[in-house]
Scaffold this active site. Structure first.
Site, PDB file in Angstrom:
ATOM      1  N   VAL A  19     -52.273  42.805  14.623  1.00 26.67           N
ATOM      2  CA  VAL A  19     -51.703  41.478  14.869  1.00 26.67           C
ATOM      3  C   VAL A  19     -50.791  41.510  16.101  1.00 26.67           C
ATOM      4  CG1 VAL A  19     -50.235  39.652  13.926  1.00 26.67           C
ATOM      5  CG2 VAL A  19     -51.868  40.829  12.433  1.00 26.67           C
ATOM      6  N   VAL A 136     -48.378  33.526   5.054  1.00 26.14           N
ATOM      7  CA  VAL A 136     -49.281  33.037   4.001  1.00 26.14           C
ATOM      8  C   VAL A 136     -50.547  32.472   4.633  1.00 26.14           C
ATOM      9  CG1 VAL A 136     -49.577  31.409   2.092  1.00 26.14           C
ATOM     10  CG2 VAL A 136     -47.338  32.460   2.480  1.00 26.14           C
ATOM     11  N   GLY A 191     -65.156  47.226   6.117  1.00 24.69           N
ATOM     12  CA  GLY A 191     -63.835  47.015   6.714  1.00 24.69           C
ATOM     13  C   GLY A 191     -63.076  45.825   6.138  1.00 24.69           C
ATOM     14  N   LYS A 209     -47.403  35.795  -1.666  1.00 25.50           N
ATOM     15  CA  LYS A 209     -47.707  34.501  -1.032  1.00 25.50           C
ATOM     16  C   LYS A 209     -47.438  33.351  -1.997  1.00 25.50           C
ATOM     17  CE  LYS A 209     -51.078  36.727   2.004  1.00 25.50           C
ATOM     18  NZ  LYS A 209     -52.473  37.200   2.109  1.00 25.50           N
TER      19      LYS A 209
HETATM   20  N1  HSE Z   1     -54.751  41.781   2.941  1.00 23.53           N
HETATM   21  C1  HSE Z   1     -54.740  40.359   3.063  1.00 23.53           C
HETATM   22  C2  HSE Z   1     -56.064  39.794   2.621  1.00 23.53           C
HETATM   23  C3  HSE Z   1     -54.462  39.879   4.460  1.00 23.53           C
HETATM   24  O1  HSE Z   1     -56.969  40.513   2.211  1.00 23.53           O
HETATM   25  O2  HSE Z   1     -56.180  38.580   2.676  1.00 23.53           O
HETATM   26  C4  HSE Z   1     -53.030  39.949   4.825  1.00 23.53           C
HETATM   27  O3  HSE Z   1     -52.246  39.133   4.022  1.00 23.53           O
END
Ligand code: HSE
Length: 442
Positions: A19, A136, A191, A209
């Site tokens: 990111v 979120v 992935g 979240k």
């Molecule tokens: N690991 C999270 C997901 C993404 O699989 O949506 C980051 O919040």
């Protein structure tokens, strides 16, 4: 007489992973446009990383911007963007940044959900902005719509698919009929799932979240510890098939609800797998996409959909916050801070009102249905539908007559529903409780 150009707004970036490098790249490529939108030049003044010397040629910035001294960097910025995650030293860095007068843009759901109030108080004390849209559902604009656009309405419910990994796994189980473990392996190979997928599949990520969504939606402090959490590790191919037979699909849902109780309004915040009709807007969310469905008294139903993870999608949300807090700097003032005035009680899971779908293999003889119905009645749970199918099982040449019963309940307290399932399990005539799943989205 020439007028001096305004000093650029200094942006510090903490973290340069997937990111962070997207943020650095997009900020560099679109610097002129972003500056025009803000009304003042914006400049990246440093990127804090754990180690120097790694090949970062994909990040198109002057290599001298990389530093390992994050504590110093946060004191040299007007806006600090945090994408390192974790609780410490991140919390300390953000507190120092705000104390030094910097606005903070963070994607750190774990920190905000665990200890948001400490950060909100620091932002108030320093008179700076604290924005966290990217925490979120990645690219999806959902926090600012809840905090700003819906601030004049009363939100009654937020249901989200806020974890892409679990949505990918459940979607693949639905389309292939495969079991949980083998589907997680596929997700890892592609992935979509981490080598250690526990934060996602056990619901921790979604619970953080949910805490953030509930806090904003209900003007009430909700921490991740107050969120009831169940992951998807126990979801079986039989559960998925049972959902399909009802025209439903299984999703990991983050559910935040305003609930009327005899003592006044309260909130229920929970993360668990649930069946949802395929015709519901959340029922059609495929692959690793996220979506958040909001119900508000005046607005009615709203749906937000998009990419919940990934470098560029998450960077989009971060840069939107950067522009917003930068505009506040230029024009004076701040955005809305924390609003926890309603301070509603958070209900325990047992008091949440839910519906259950229960599939049972039972003996096929007189009185079985009556005994099953009595177990529901004894716990004050009202049955909505019952479907029975006679099933003959070949047990080593001996045909055993039985039946599969599928019961869907009306809404009842979750504690009453789980006690009903325990009572059913204890009945002699119930050979197996095949599947138990909550049902959402009437
Ligand atoms: N690991 C999270 C997901 C993404 O699989 O949506 C980051 O919040």
């Amino acid at each position: 007489m020439s007028v001096a150009a305004p000093a650029p707004l200094r942006v510090a970036l903490l973290g340069c992973g997937v990111v962070g490098s997207s943020v650095a790249r997009l900020l560099t490529h679109h610097r002129e446009d972003l500056s025009a939108r803000i009304g003042r030049p914006v400049e990246l003044v440093g990127i804090a990383v754990r180690r120097l010397g790694r090949d970062r040629s994909d990040v198109p910035v002057d290599p001298s911007l990389f530093t390992t001294d994050a504590a110093d960097l946060v004191t040299r910025a007007d806006i600090v963007v945090e994408v390192i995650g974790g609780i410490e030293p991140t919390r300390d860095l953000l507190l120092t940044a705000m104390k030094s007068g910097a606005a903070v843009v963070s994607a750190n759901k774990a920190l905000l959900a665990e200890d948001g109030p400490t950060l909100y108080a620091a932002a108030d004390d320093a008179g700076v902005d604290l924005y966290y849209e990217a925490a979120v559902a990645g690219a999806i604009p959902i926090l600012r719509p809840i905090r700003d656009s819906l601030a004049g309405d009363t939100i009654t419910k937020v249901i989200g698919i806020v974890n892409g990994t679990t949505n990918f796994v459940l979607d693949k189980m639905d389309t292939t009929g495969a079991g949980f473990a083998e589907t997680v392996e596929v997700a890892q190979a592609l992935g979509y799932a981490e080598a250690d997928p526990s934060a996602d599949i056990e619901g921790f990520d979604a619970a953080a979240k949910a805490a953030i969504l509930a806090s904003l939606a209900f003007h009430t402090r909700v921490s991740s510890a107050q969120v009831h959490r169940e992951g998807i590790t126990d979801v079986t191919a039989a559960d998925i098939a049972a959902a399909d037979a009802m025209g439903c699909v299984v999703k990991l849902l983050a559910i935040c609800e305003r609930v009327a109780t005899p003592d006044g309004d309260a909130v229920s915040v929970r993360v668990h797998p649930a069946m949802i009709p395929r015709t519901h807007p959340l029922g059609s969310v495929r692959d690793a996409f996220n979506a958040v469905f909001v119900e508000a008294e005046a607005a009615g139903q709203l749906m937000f959909y998009g990419r919940g993870a990934g470098g560029d999608p998450t960077a989009s949300a971060i840069l939107g916050d950067v522009v917003e807090v930068a505009r506040h700097r230029v024009n004076g003032g701040r955005g809305a801070g924390e609003s926890a005035y309603a301070d509603l009680p958070v209900l325990p899971m047992g008091a949440a009102q839910t519906r259950y779908h229960i599939s049972l293999d039972v003996a096929d003889r007189p009185g079985v249905l009556a005994a099953v119905a009595t177990a529901f009645a004894d716990h004050g749970v009202s049955i909505e539908t019952v479907r029975q199918q006679v099933v003959d099982t070949d047990r080593g040449g001996q045909v055993e007559h039985g039946a599969n019963l599928v019961v869907v309940t009306h809404r009842a307290a979750d504690a009453a529903l789980s006690a009903t399932v325990a009572a059913l399990d204890a009945l002699d005539t119930v050979r197996e409780v095949v599947s138990v799943m909550r049902v959402e989205g009437e």
